[in-house]
Design a protein around this motif. Sequence first.
Motif, PDB file in Angstrom:
ATOM      1  N   GLY A 250       0.801  -1.221   0.000  1.00 24.95           N
ATOM      2  CA  GLY A 250       0.000   0.000   0.000  1.00 24.95           C
ATOM      3  C   GLY A 250       0.831   1.268   0.000  1.00 24.95           C
ATOM      4  O   GLY A 250       0.468   2.263  -0.618  1.00 24.95           O
ATOM      5  N   THR A 251       1.987   1.238   0.696  1.00 25.11           N
ATOM      6  CA  THR A 251       2.827   2.433   0.782  1.00 25.11           C
ATOM      7  C   THR A 251       3.380   2.811  -0.581  1.00 25.11           C
ATOM      8  O   THR A 251       3.395   3.982  -0.970  1.00 25.11           O
ATOM      9  CB  THR A 251       3.989   2.205   1.778  1.00 25.11           C
ATOM     10  N   THR A 252       3.859   1.808  -1.353  1.00 28.39           N
ATOM     11  CA  THR A 252       4.431   2.138  -2.666  1.00 28.39           C
ATOM     12  C   THR A 252       3.345   2.641  -3.621  1.00 28.39           C
ATOM     13  O   THR A 252       3.623   3.479  -4.472  1.00 28.39           O
ATOM     14  CB  THR A 252       5.145   0.927  -3.295  1.00 28.39           C
ATOM     15  N   LYS A 253       2.119   2.141  -3.473  1.00 24.77           N
ATOM     16  CA  LYS A 253       1.026   2.661  -4.302  1.00 24.77           C
ATOM     17  C   LYS A 253       0.748   4.128  -3.962  1.00 24.77           C
ATOM     18  O   LYS A 253       0.569   4.967  -4.840  1.00 24.77           O
ATOM     19  CB  LYS A 253      -0.240   1.825  -4.094  1.00 24.77           C
ATOM     20  N   LEU A 254       0.739   4.434  -2.664  1.00 25.00           N
ATOM     21  CA  LEU A 254       0.547   5.822  -2.228  1.00 25.00           C
ATOM     22  C   LEU A 254       1.706   6.687  -2.695  1.00 25.00           C
ATOM     23  O   LEU A 254       1.527   7.839  -3.089  1.00 25.00           O
ATOM     24  CB  LEU A 254       0.450   5.892  -0.696  1.00 25.00           C
ATOM     25  N   ASP A 255       2.919   6.120  -2.637  1.00 22.67           N
ATOM     26  CA  ASP A 255       4.111   6.826  -3.112  1.00 22.67           C
ATOM     27  C   ASP A 255       3.956   7.211  -4.577  1.00 22.67           C
ATOM     28  O   ASP A 255       4.323   8.308  -4.993  1.00 22.67           O
ATOM     29  CB  ASP A 255       5.354   5.942  -2.947  1.00 22.67           C
ATOM     30  N   PHE A 256       3.420   6.278  -5.347  1.00 24.20           N
ATOM     31  CA  PHE A 256       3.237   6.549  -6.777  1.00 24.20           C
ATOM     32  C   PHE A 256       2.214   7.659  -6.990  1.00 24.20           C
ATOM     33  O   PHE A 256       2.419   8.561  -7.801  1.00 24.20           O
ATOM     34  CB  PHE A 256       2.786   5.289  -7.514  1.00 24.20           C
ATOM     35  N   VAL A 257       1.107   7.604  -6.245  1.00 24.35           N
ATOM     36  CA  VAL A 257       0.075   8.655  -6.356  1.00 24.35           C
ATOM     37  C   VAL A 257       0.681  10.008  -5.987  1.00 24.35           C
ATOM     38  O   VAL A 257       0.453  11.017  -6.662  1.00 24.35           O
ATOM     39  CB  VAL A 257      -1.135   8.329  -5.458  1.00 24.35           C
ATOM     40  N   SER A 258       1.478  10.038  -4.909  1.00 25.66           N
ATOM     41  CA  SER A 258       2.101  11.269  -4.451  1.00 25.66           C
ATOM     42  C   SER A 258       3.067  11.814  -5.499  1.00 25.66           C
ATOM     43  O   SER A 258       3.082  13.016  -5.797  1.00 25.66           O
ATOM     44  CB  SER A 258       2.848  11.020  -3.133  1.00 25.66           C
ATOM     45  N   LEU A 259       3.861  10.921  -6.092  1.00 23.45           N
ATOM     46  CA  LEU A 259       4.797  11.325  -7.146  1.00 23.45           C
ATOM     47  C   LEU A 259       4.043  11.861  -8.360  1.00 23.45           C
ATOM     48  O   LEU A 259       4.404  12.902  -8.926  1.00 23.45           O
ATOM     49  CB  LEU A 259       5.662  10.129  -7.551  1.00 23.45           C
ATOM     50  N   ALA A 260       2.969  11.171  -8.747  1.00 13.85           N
ATOM     51  CA  ALA A 260       2.182  11.586  -9.914  1.00 13.85           C
ATOM     52  C   ALA A 260       1.565  12.971  -9.692  1.00 13.85           C
ATOM     53  O   ALA A 260       1.591  13.823 -10.586  1.00 13.85           O
ATOM     54  CB  ALA A 260       1.088  10.555 -10.200  1.00 13.85           C
ATOM     55  N   VAL A 261       1.028  13.193  -8.495  1.00 11.41           N
ATOM     56  CA  VAL A 261       0.427  14.502  -8.178  1.00 11.41           C
ATOM     57  C   VAL A 261       1.486  15.601  -8.283  1.00 11.41           C
ATOM     58  O   VAL A 261       1.244  16.676  -8.849  1.00 11.41           O
ATOM     59  CB  VAL A 261      -0.198  14.476  -6.755  1.00 11.41           C
ATOM     60  N   ALA A 262       2.688  15.328  -7.736  1.00  4.43           N
ATOM     61  CA  ALA A 262       3.767  16.324  -7.772  1.00  4.43           C
ATOM     62  C   ALA A 262       4.206  16.606  -9.205  1.00  4.43           C
ATOM     63  O   ALA A 262       4.427  17.764  -9.580  1.00  4.43           O
ATOM     64  CB  ALA A 262       4.955  15.845  -6.935  1.00  4.43           C
ATOM     65  N   LEU A 263       4.337  15.559 -10.025  1.00  4.47           N
ATOM     66  CA  LEU A 263       4.794  15.742 -11.408  1.00  4.47           C
ATOM     67  C   LEU A 263       3.774  16.529 -12.233  1.00  4.47           C
ATOM     68  O   LEU A 263       4.125  17.426 -12.992  1.00  4.47           O
ATOM     69  CB  LEU A 263       5.053  14.387 -12.070  1.00  4.47           C
ATOM     70  N   ILE A 264       2.490  16.169 -12.071  1.00  5.67           N
ATOM     71  CA  ILE A 264       1.442  16.799 -12.888  1.00  5.67           C
ATOM     72  C   ILE A 264       1.212  18.256 -12.485  1.00  5.67           C
ATOM     73  O   ILE A 264       1.062  19.137 -13.336  1.00  5.67           O
ATOM     74  CB  ILE A 264       0.133  15.983 -12.795  1.00  5.67           C
ATOM     75  N   LEU A 265       1.211  18.527 -11.186  1.00  8.73           N
ATOM     76  CA  LEU A 265       0.930  19.889 -10.724  1.00  8.73           C
ATOM     77  C   LEU A 265       2.187  20.747 -10.632  1.00  8.73           C
ATOM     78  O   LEU A 265       2.114  21.974 -10.681  1.00  8.73           O
ATOM     79  CB  LEU A 265       0.224  19.851  -9.361  1.00  8.73           C
ATOM     80  N   ASP A 482      18.071   6.078  11.529  1.00 13.14           N
ATOM     81  CA  ASP A 482      16.659   6.068  11.145  1.00 13.14           C
ATOM     82  C   ASP A 482      15.872   7.025  12.030  1.00 13.14           C
ATOM     83  O   ASP A 482      15.608   6.741  13.189  1.00 13.14           O
ATOM     84  CB  ASP A 482      16.097   4.641  11.265  1.00 13.14           C
ATOM     85  N   PHE A 483      15.562   8.208  11.480  1.00 12.10           N
ATOM     86  CA  PHE A 483      14.709   9.143  12.231  1.00 12.10           C
ATOM     87  C   PHE A 483      13.494   9.537  11.397  1.00 12.10           C
ATOM     88  O   PHE A 483      12.914  10.594  11.584  1.00 12.10           O
ATOM     89  CB  PHE A 483      15.505  10.388  12.673  1.00 12.10           C
ATOM     90  N   HIS A 484      13.134   8.671  10.433  1.00 16.99           N
ATOM     91  CA  HIS A 484      11.982   9.028   9.586  1.00 16.99           C
ATOM     92  C   HIS A 484      10.667   8.610  10.256  1.00 16.99           C
ATOM     93  O   HIS A 484      10.611   7.592  10.937  1.00 16.99           O
ATOM     94  CB  HIS A 484      12.118   8.381   8.202  1.00 16.99           C
ATOM     95  N   TRP A 485       9.651   9.443  10.092  1.00 12.96           N
ATOM     96  CA  TRP A 485       8.300   9.097  10.562  1.00 12.96           C
ATOM     97  C   TRP A 485       7.265   9.298   9.460  1.00 12.96           C
ATOM     98  O   TRP A 485       6.135   8.837   9.564  1.00 12.96           O
ATOM     99  CB  TRP A 485       7.915   9.909  11.803  1.00 12.96           C
ATOM    100  N   PHE A 486       7.656   9.996   8.371  1.00 16.56           N
ATOM    101  CA  PHE A 486       6.744  10.171   7.239  1.00 16.56           C
ATOM    102  C   PHE A 486       7.016   9.047   6.237  1.00 16.56           C
ATOM    103  O   PHE A 486       8.142   8.866   5.793  1.00 16.56           O
ATOM    104  CB  PHE A 486       6.980  11.547   6.595  1.00 16.56           C
ATOM    105  N   PRO A 487       6.017   8.233   5.890  1.00 19.35           N
ATOM    106  CA  PRO A 487       6.294   7.007   5.129  1.00 19.35           C
ATOM    107  C   PRO A 487       6.570   7.188   3.642  1.00 19.35           C
ATOM    108  O   PRO A 487       7.147   6.306   3.001  1.00 19.35           O
ATOM    109  CB  PRO A 487       5.015   6.182   5.326  1.00 19.35           C
ATOM    110  N   LEU A 488       6.158   8.330   3.039  1.00 21.42           N
ATOM    111  CA  LEU A 488       6.256   8.490   1.585  1.00 21.42           C
ATOM    112  C   LEU A 488       7.558   9.176   1.184  1.00 21.42           C
ATOM    113  O   LEU A 488       8.068  10.040   1.895  1.00 21.42           O
ATOM    114  CB  LEU A 488       5.072   9.308   1.057  1.00 21.42           C
ATOM    115  N   LYS A 489       8.096   8.795   0.020  1.00 20.17           N
ATOM    116  CA  LYS A 489       9.335   9.411  -0.463  1.00 20.17           C
ATOM    117  C   LYS A 489       9.077  10.767  -1.102  1.00 20.17           C
ATOM    118  O   LYS A 489       9.978  11.600  -1.165  1.00 20.17           O
ATOM    119  CB  LYS A 489      10.034   8.480  -1.468  1.00 20.17           C
ATOM    120  N   ASN A 490       7.885  10.971  -1.619  1.00 27.45           N
ATOM    121  CA  ASN A 490       7.544  12.281  -2.184  1.00 27.45           C
ATOM    122  C   ASN A 490       6.410  12.891  -1.368  1.00 27.45           C
ATOM    123  O   ASN A 490       5.377  12.258  -1.169  1.00 27.45           O
ATOM    124  CB  ASN A 490       7.123  12.143  -3.650  1.00 27.45           C
TER     125      ASN A 490
END
Length: 532
Positions: A250-265, A482-490
Amino acid sequence: MNHLLSAGGATAASNPVLNIAVFALFVAITLFVVYRVSSRNSSRSDYYAAGSAFTGRQNGIALSGDFLSAASFLGIAGAIAVHGYDGFLYSIGFLVAWLVDLLLIAELLRNTGRFTMGDVLSFRMKQRPVRAAAATSTLVISLFYMLAQMAGAGGLIALLLNIHGGLGQALIIAVVGVVMVLYVLVGGMKGTTYVQIIKASILILSAVLMTVFLFGKFGFSLSNLLSQAAYHSPMGGKLLEPGGQYGANGTTKLDFVSLAVALILGAAALPHVLMRFYTVPNSHEARRSVVWATACMFVFYLCTLVIGFGAAALVGTDEIKAAPGGENSAAPLLALHIGGTLLLGILAAVAFATILAVVAGLTLTASASFAHDVYANIFKRGHADPVDEVRMARLTAIGIGVLAIIGGILANGQNIAFLVALAFAVAASANLSTLLYSLFWKRFNTTGTLWAIYGGLGACLVLVIFSPVVSGSPDSIIKGVDFHWFPLKNPGLVSIPFSFLCGFLGTILAKDKADPRKHAEMEVRSLTGIGS
């Protein structure tokens, strides 16, 4: 060519002297062109916007040159070769992004502003704080984008010129930086635009010729090409299906949606893309330039599809991953396979030209924003001498060039893919909401503008710092912690809506009210071009 060269053999078979010679020839020709066309660069209009003298077709080709960076050429071809269908989704995002420009931004922006994005955002707001915010976001976005390009130059050197030492790569990054600053100092916007036109034409022509050759090799049958690519890939038939890179959970799918939103907008809010709309004489030509840019990129991205799957079929995923540069080496290795050292030399020159031209455009945008928005309108309160302003822009370009060289050397070998995506996310978070609100919302005011820019910019940077990009994953920038708490790369999926929310709340809660007369003037100007 039934046998395949090993990755090491491919690198050894390349001819560094030839590659450098072709690159030097390109630089010499383009510098000569820049010098010839830049006889009149004393006025602000000449230096920032080339006197608004370019046609829609010329500016459209230059726009595609500005947008087709090394990441587009080498990164997307490599992503398709290794990940198949999911790699092509980058191309779709980049292409669809231009619809936002065409329908919402290009014409209205051209009619409202003169030289920078700050002109539009400050049109009906308080000048000094809004221009400062616009300049801040422009400089941050330009720096991230520039770091990615400069670090990409260092990574390319390892493969194309067979230079593996850190000192050698640092030297090449410095050379790229110096030539880039020369383009900007000598040519201004006019010279930079001609470099973009030359580079875009060579890049698209190279991609088309490679595509035609590959099709011929597989009997002009796309199904033959795809079946061979699937046969030689560890993924097999899944290479041609969605989910190869995004979809494991699920995280990588969300990552893809987040990347797509950033690229398009994000594309509709990149400062160096927005600034290009001022180089044409009217809003009609601004729209034409977007149509031409979209057409050029449509042809190019179709070619990357064939080049990517061709690399999977002829070179093989394992050899691409093993080569210096990893995924980015797919297109150069394919060129070496099908055309020998000469084609690789030409491709090397195209790749370098791509980096040079994009970074020159970014440098010009960042220096113009500082000189026009900060120096002329904040320090000099709108009373700066035009000659002094252009001189300040040139000095700023030198400073930005030095920063880009140092940053590129430091970022060399780091995870650079996130820098490009981050630049898009920052642009969409900080700039898009304020542009759309300014153009279309009557109540939008100064407080809303500042909240939207700084809120989106701050959220974007904070989420990236605490994401797997910086720590907590095998390919993080900082290893072993490891100090990350936000799961998405974008961060685009969160930071872009947050920016719109900040702009809305800032406007509703603020004591300062919008000036209805200034809004009416802006509306008439943006829709008709009267007074622009």
